[in-house]
Design a protein around this motif. Sequence first.
Motif, PDB file in Angstrom:
ATOM      1  N   TYR A  11      29.976  46.085  29.290  1.00  0.00           N
ATOM      2  CA  TYR A  11      30.656  45.285  30.315  1.00  0.00           C
ATOM      3  C   TYR A  11      32.100  44.970  29.912  1.00  0.00           C
ATOM      4  O   TYR A  11      32.961  44.791  30.774  1.00  0.00           O
ATOM      5  N   GLY A  12      32.352  44.923  28.609  1.00  0.00           N
ATOM      6  CA  GLY A  12      33.696  44.643  28.121  1.00  0.00           C
ATOM      7  C   GLY A  12      34.705  45.739  28.405  1.00  0.00           C
ATOM      8  O   GLY A  12      35.918  45.529  28.304  1.00  0.00           O
ATOM      9  N   ARG A  13      34.243  46.905  28.807  1.00  0.00           N
ATOM     10  CA  ARG A  13      35.139  48.013  29.150  1.00  0.00           C
ATOM     11  C   ARG A  13      35.670  47.897  30.583  1.00  0.00           C
ATOM     12  O   ARG A  13      36.659  48.524  30.935  1.00  0.00           O
ATOM     13  N   LEU A  14      34.991  47.121  31.393  1.00  0.00           N
ATOM     14  CA  LEU A  14      35.371  47.021  32.805  1.00  0.00           C
ATOM     15  C   LEU A  14      36.740  46.374  33.054  1.00  0.00           C
ATOM     16  O   LEU A  14      37.489  46.861  33.905  1.00  0.00           O
ATOM     17  N   PRO A  15      37.108  45.296  32.366  1.00  0.00           N
ATOM     18  CA  PRO A  15      38.404  44.677  32.690  1.00  0.00           C
ATOM     19  C   PRO A  15      39.593  45.630  32.596  1.00  0.00           C
ATOM     20  O   PRO A  15      40.480  45.593  33.449  1.00  0.00           O
ATOM     21  N   ASP A  16      39.617  46.482  31.589  1.00  0.00           N
ATOM     22  CA  ASP A  16      40.728  47.430  31.481  1.00  0.00           C
ATOM     23  C   ASP A  16      40.722  48.428  32.634  1.00  0.00           C
ATOM     24  O   ASP A  16      41.790  48.818  33.136  1.00  0.00           O
ATOM     25  N   LEU A  17      39.534  48.843  33.062  1.00  0.00           N
ATOM     26  CA  LEU A  17      39.442  49.756  34.200  1.00  0.00           C
ATOM     27  C   LEU A  17      39.945  49.086  35.476  1.00  0.00           C
ATOM     28  O   LEU A  17      40.684  49.692  36.260  1.00  0.00           O
ATOM     29  N   ALA A  21      43.513  49.944  37.595  1.00  0.00           N
ATOM     30  CA  ALA A  21      43.477  50.369  38.998  1.00  0.00           C
ATOM     31  C   ALA A  21      44.441  49.579  39.870  1.00  0.00           C
ATOM     32  O   ALA A  21      44.929  50.095  40.873  1.00  0.00           O
ATOM     33  N   VAL A  22      44.729  48.326  39.513  1.00  0.00           N
ATOM     34  CA  VAL A  22      45.523  47.482  40.421  1.00  0.00           C
ATOM     35  C   VAL A  22      46.892  47.076  39.891  1.00  0.00           C
ATOM     36  O   VAL A  22      47.768  46.708  40.684  1.00  0.00           O
ATOM     37  N   ASP A  23      47.101  47.116  38.597  1.00  0.00           N
ATOM     38  CA  ASP A  23      48.375  46.638  38.037  1.00  0.00           C
ATOM     39  C   ASP A  23      49.572  47.295  38.708  1.00  0.00           C
ATOM     40  O   ASP A  23      49.623  48.518  38.849  1.00  0.00           O
ATOM     41  N   GLY A  24      50.500  46.470  39.115  1.00  0.00           N
ATOM     42  CA  GLY A  24      51.750  46.959  39.684  1.00  0.00           C
ATOM     43  C   GLY A  24      51.699  47.330  41.152  1.00  0.00           C
ATOM     44  O   GLY A  24      52.722  47.685  41.735  1.00  0.00           O
ATOM     45  N   LEU A  25      50.512  47.272  41.770  1.00  0.00           N
ATOM     46  CA  LEU A  25      50.438  47.616  43.197  1.00  0.00           C
ATOM     47  C   LEU A  25      50.875  46.438  44.058  1.00  0.00           C
ATOM     48  O   LEU A  25      50.620  45.284  43.729  1.00  0.00           O
ATOM     49  N   THR A  26      51.521  46.750  45.137  1.00  0.00           N
ATOM     50  CA  THR A  26      51.933  45.723  46.097  1.00  0.00           C
ATOM     51  C   THR A  26      50.732  45.359  46.975  1.00  0.00           C
ATOM     52  O   THR A  26      49.756  46.130  47.059  1.00  0.00           O
ATOM     53  N   PRO A  27      50.799  44.220  47.659  1.00  0.00           N
ATOM     54  CA  PRO A  27      49.716  43.897  48.598  1.00  0.00           C
ATOM     55  C   PRO A  27      49.491  45.009  49.622  1.00  0.00           C
ATOM     56  O   PRO A  27      48.343  45.326  49.955  1.00  0.00           O
ATOM     57  N   LEU A 104      42.801  39.545  43.001  1.00  0.00           N
ATOM     58  CA  LEU A 104      41.724  40.422  42.537  1.00  0.00           C
ATOM     59  C   LEU A 104      41.410  40.192  41.068  1.00  0.00           C
ATOM     60  O   LEU A 104      40.239  40.092  40.678  1.00  0.00           O
ATOM     61  N   LEU A 105      42.448  40.091  40.245  1.00  0.00           N
ATOM     62  CA  LEU A 105      42.227  39.935  38.805  1.00  0.00           C
ATOM     63  C   LEU A 105      41.676  38.558  38.461  1.00  0.00           C
ATOM     64  O   LEU A 105      40.809  38.440  37.583  1.00  0.00           O
ATOM     65  N   ASP A 106      42.154  37.516  39.124  1.00  0.00           N
ATOM     66  CA  ASP A 106      41.633  36.177  38.854  1.00  0.00           C
ATOM     67  C   ASP A 106      40.149  36.087  39.195  1.00  0.00           C
ATOM     68  O   ASP A 106      39.359  35.538  38.426  1.00  0.00           O
ATOM     69  N   TYR A 107      39.779  36.629  40.354  1.00  0.00           N
ATOM     70  CA  TYR A 107      38.370  36.608  40.746  1.00  0.00           C
ATOM     71  C   TYR A 107      37.542  37.453  39.782  1.00  0.00           C
ATOM     72  O   TYR A 107      36.504  37.016  39.287  1.00  0.00           O
ATOM     73  N   TYR A 108      38.025  38.650  39.475  1.00  0.00           N
ATOM     74  CA  TYR A 108      37.288  39.492  38.543  1.00  0.00           C
ATOM     75  C   TYR A 108      37.129  38.805  37.189  1.00  0.00           C
ATOM     76  O   TYR A 108      36.039  38.791  36.606  1.00  0.00           O
ATOM     77  N   ASP A 109      38.208  38.225  36.668  1.00  0.00           N
ATOM     78  CA  ASP A 109      38.146  37.576  35.354  1.00  0.00           C
ATOM     79  C   ASP A 109      37.135  36.428  35.335  1.00  0.00           C
ATOM     80  O   ASP A 109      36.419  36.244  34.345  1.00  0.00           O
ATOM     81  N   ASP A 151      27.317  50.595  39.012  1.00  0.00           N
ATOM     82  CA  ASP A 151      28.019  50.411  40.279  1.00  0.00           C
ATOM     83  C   ASP A 151      29.484  50.039  40.031  1.00  0.00           C
ATOM     84  O   ASP A 151      30.391  50.606  40.654  1.00  0.00           O
ATOM     85  N   ASP A 152      29.712  49.115  39.108  1.00  0.00           N
ATOM     86  CA  ASP A 152      31.081  48.666  38.826  1.00  0.00           C
ATOM     87  C   ASP A 152      31.931  49.777  38.219  1.00  0.00           C
ATOM     88  O   ASP A 152      33.098  49.941  38.580  1.00  0.00           O
ATOM     89  N   VAL A 153      31.367  50.542  37.296  1.00  0.00           N
ATOM     90  CA  VAL A 153      32.128  51.640  36.678  1.00  0.00           C
ATOM     91  C   VAL A 153      32.494  52.680  37.734  1.00  0.00           C
ATOM     92  O   VAL A 153      33.636  53.168  37.767  1.00  0.00           O
ATOM     93  N   GLN A 154      31.543  53.013  38.592  1.00  0.00           N
ATOM     94  CA  GLN A 154      31.835  53.997  39.638  1.00  0.00           C
ATOM     95  C   GLN A 154      32.964  53.512  40.551  1.00  0.00           C
ATOM     96  O   GLN A 154      33.885  54.265  40.863  1.00  0.00           O
ATOM     97  N   HIS A 155      32.885  52.268  40.982  1.00  0.00           N
ATOM     98  CA  HIS A 155      33.909  51.760  41.896  1.00  0.00           C
ATOM     99  C   HIS A 155      35.262  51.583  41.207  1.00  0.00           C
ATOM    100  O   HIS A 155      36.304  51.790  41.840  1.00  0.00           O
ATOM    101  N   ALA A 156      35.250  51.234  39.938  1.00  0.00           N
ATOM    102  CA  ALA A 156      36.524  51.146  39.211  1.00  0.00           C
ATOM    103  C   ALA A 156      37.164  52.534  39.114  1.00  0.00           C
ATOM    104  O   ALA A 156      38.380  52.680  39.280  1.00  0.00           O
TER     105      ALA A 156
END
Length: 166
Positions: A11-17, A21-27, A104-109, A151-156
Motif C-alpha cells: 500500500y505504501g507504493r500507491l502514494p507515489d503512483l 499521475a496528478v502532479d502539475g496538472l491544471t484543474p 485529490l492529494l489531500d483526500y488520498y493522503d 483496484d487502486d494500482v490499476q486505476h493509478a
Amino acid sequence: MNVNDLLTEAYGRLPDLVRGAVDGLTPEQLRTAPAEGANTVGWLVWHLTRVQDSHIADLLGEDQLYATGDWAPRFGRETDPSDTGYGHSAKDVAAVRPENTRALLDYYDAVHARTLAYLEGLKPGDLDRVVDEAWDPPVTLGVRLMSILDDDVQHAGQAAYARGLL
C-alpha cells in the motif's frame, strides 16, 4: 517479513503512483478525458480513493472519511457514501470535477493514513476472517485487502496513462 510489513509495503507504493499521475496538472487537465467516453485523470484518482475509503471504512465499521469531511464539494459532488464511481457513465465521470490536484492529494493522503493505521493493527490470523459472505467463496479480509490494492494500482496506472495522452 510479517504480514503487516508486506501489506504496508504494498500500500505504501500507491502514494507515489497517485502523485505522479496528478502532479502539475491544471484543474482543466484533471477534468479532460483523453478520448471520448474515457475516464479523466481526476475521476480515476477520485475513484481509486473512494474505493479504498469505502472498503476500509466498512472493515473498520466506521463512517467513510468522504462522508464525515468536506471532501465531496471539492470534487463538485454531493456527500453520498454510495457514490464511489462504480457504474458511472461518461456523463457521471465528467461530473467529477476536482477543484485542483491538492483536493485529490489531500483526500488520498487522509484515506491512505487511515489505511496504514488499520494495517498496522492486523495479526496474521485476521486475514482469514470472512468479511463478505455474498460471494462464493466468501471473501476473507486478506482477499479484500488484495482486491482494494489491485483496484487502486490499476486505476493509478490508468491515470498515469491518461495523463500521458493529455
